[in-house]
Design an enzyme around this catalytic site. Structure first.
Site, short mmCIF file in Angstrom:
data_model
loop_
_atom_site.label_atom_id
_atom_site.label_comp_id
_atom_site.label_asym_id
_atom_site.label_seq_id
_atom_site.Cartn_x
_atom_site.Cartn_y
_atom_site.Cartn_z
N TYR A 23 -10.60 29.19 -11.20
CA TYR A 23 -10.82 28.74 -9.82
C TYR A 23 -12.27 28.37 -9.50
CZ TYR A 23 -6.16 30.67 -9.35
OH TYR A 23 -4.81 30.94 -9.51
N ASN A 75 -4.98 24.57 1.41
CA ASN A 75 -4.64 25.13 0.12
C ASN A 75 -3.76 26.34 0.42
OD1 ASN A 75 -4.39 26.45 -2.29
ND2 ASN A 75 -6.53 26.17 -2.90
N ALA A 78 -0.64 30.88 -3.13
CA ALA A 78 0.68 31.24 -3.67
C ALA A 78 1.82 30.84 -2.75
CB ALA A 78 0.73 32.74 -3.95
N HIS A 81 4.33 27.74 -3.22
CA HIS A 81 5.56 27.76 -4.02
C HIS A 81 6.71 28.49 -3.33
CE1 HIS A 81 2.47 26.53 -6.77
NE2 HIS A 81 1.88 27.70 -6.71
N ASP A 88 7.43 24.34 7.86
CA ASP A 88 8.06 24.10 9.17
C ASP A 88 7.01 24.05 10.28
OD1 ASP A 88 11.17 26.01 8.68
OD2 ASP A 88 10.57 23.99 8.03
N GLU A 99 -2.88 18.40 0.86
CA GLU A 99 -2.71 19.65 0.11
C GLU A 99 -3.72 19.68 -1.03
OE1 GLU A 99 1.23 19.89 -1.50
OE2 GLU A 99 0.77 21.62 -2.77
N ARG A 112 4.55 27.48 -10.76
CA ARG A 112 3.55 26.84 -9.93
C ARG A 112 3.76 25.32 -9.83
NH1 ARG A 112 -0.33 30.89 -9.28
NH2 ARG A 112 -0.53 32.29 -11.08
O1 LIG Z 1 -5.17 26.28 -7.74
C1 LIG Z 1 -5.06 26.66 -6.55
O2 LIG Z 1 -5.88 26.39 -5.65
C2 LIG Z 1 -3.92 27.59 -6.17
O3 LIG Z 1 -3.48 27.24 -4.87
C3 LIG Z 1 -4.51 28.97 -6.16
C4 LIG Z 1 -3.46 30.06 -5.94
C5 LIG Z 1 -4.06 31.43 -6.18
C6 LIG Z 1 -5.22 31.72 -5.28
C7 LIG Z 1 -5.85 32.98 -5.81
O4 LIG Z 1 -7.24 32.78 -5.84
C8 LIG Z 1 -7.98 33.69 -6.56
C9 LIG Z 1 -9.33 33.45 -6.64
C10 LIG Z 1 -10.12 34.30 -7.37
C11 LIG Z 1 -9.56 35.39 -8.02
C12 LIG Z 1 -8.18 35.63 -7.93
C13 LIG Z 1 -7.39 34.77 -7.20
C14 LIG Z 1 -2.26 29.90 -6.88
O5 LIG Z 1 -1.27 30.89 -6.53
C15 LIG Z 1 -1.68 28.51 -6.78
O6 LIG Z 1 -0.59 28.41 -7.69
C16 LIG Z 1 -2.74 27.48 -7.11
#
Ligand SMILES: O=C(O)[C@]1(O)C[C@H](CCCOc2ccccc2)[C@@H](O)[C@H](O)C1
Length: 148
Positions: A23, A75, A78, A81, A88, A99, A112
């Protein structure tokens, strides 16, 4: 002043502290600060909201419909999904949105690969890290300048 709302879903408050390989290393505050600066140059107010709670995210989306917001960058994390409720709410307020995902969700686990949001979004940006938010904002600024 025209307003753009950036919404960040669950666990994005952890950005910059864990999983930088997935990330990136920027914190959410750093990402938001860069977006606010970019918007201010264009004379637009940027508001940001992050929550780990689906209901709070639904409430914030609903509020955007009446607090002067004209575009949403989201964004859903999670909830991308899973959350029909958030989709809605976006339909209810009828605001355009982009998005954004930091990671390329299509290169990750199969769960995902589906988003409940993409079919309603103006566009989807994923895999470009924090720059994805900036690209989404550039699109929003252009759209607000030249509405179709
Ligand atoms: O890639 C993305 O931005 C996601 O939206 C991030 C979500 C997860 C966000 C969690 O962010 C973290 C950041 C640092 C450490 C742990 C989680 C994930 O569930 C999506 O499938 C894709």
């Amino acid at each position: 002043m025209m307003q753009i709302l950036v919404i960040h879903g669950p666990n994005l408050n952890l950005l910059g502290t864990r999983e930088p390989g997935v990330y990136g290393s920027q914190t959410l505050a750093q990402i938001d600060a860069g977006l606010a600066e970019m918007a201010a140059v264009a004379g637009i107010e940027l508001k940001s909201f992050q929550s780990n709670h689906e209901g709070a995210l639904v409430d914030r989306i609903q509020a955007a419909g009446s607090d002067g917001c004209q575009f949403i960058i989201i964004n859903p994390a999670a909830y991308t999904h899973t959350s029909v409720a958030m989709v809605d709410a976006l339909a209810a307020v009828a605001l355009p949105f982009v998005e954004v995902h930091l990671s390329n969700i299509h290169k990750r686990e199969s769960f995902r690969h589906h988003s409940f949001f993409s079919a309603r979004a103006d566009g989807v940006i994923c895999g470009l890290g924090a720059q994805g938010y900036q690209l989404a904002l550039a699109y929003a600024l252009e759209k607000l300048k030249r509405p179709v």
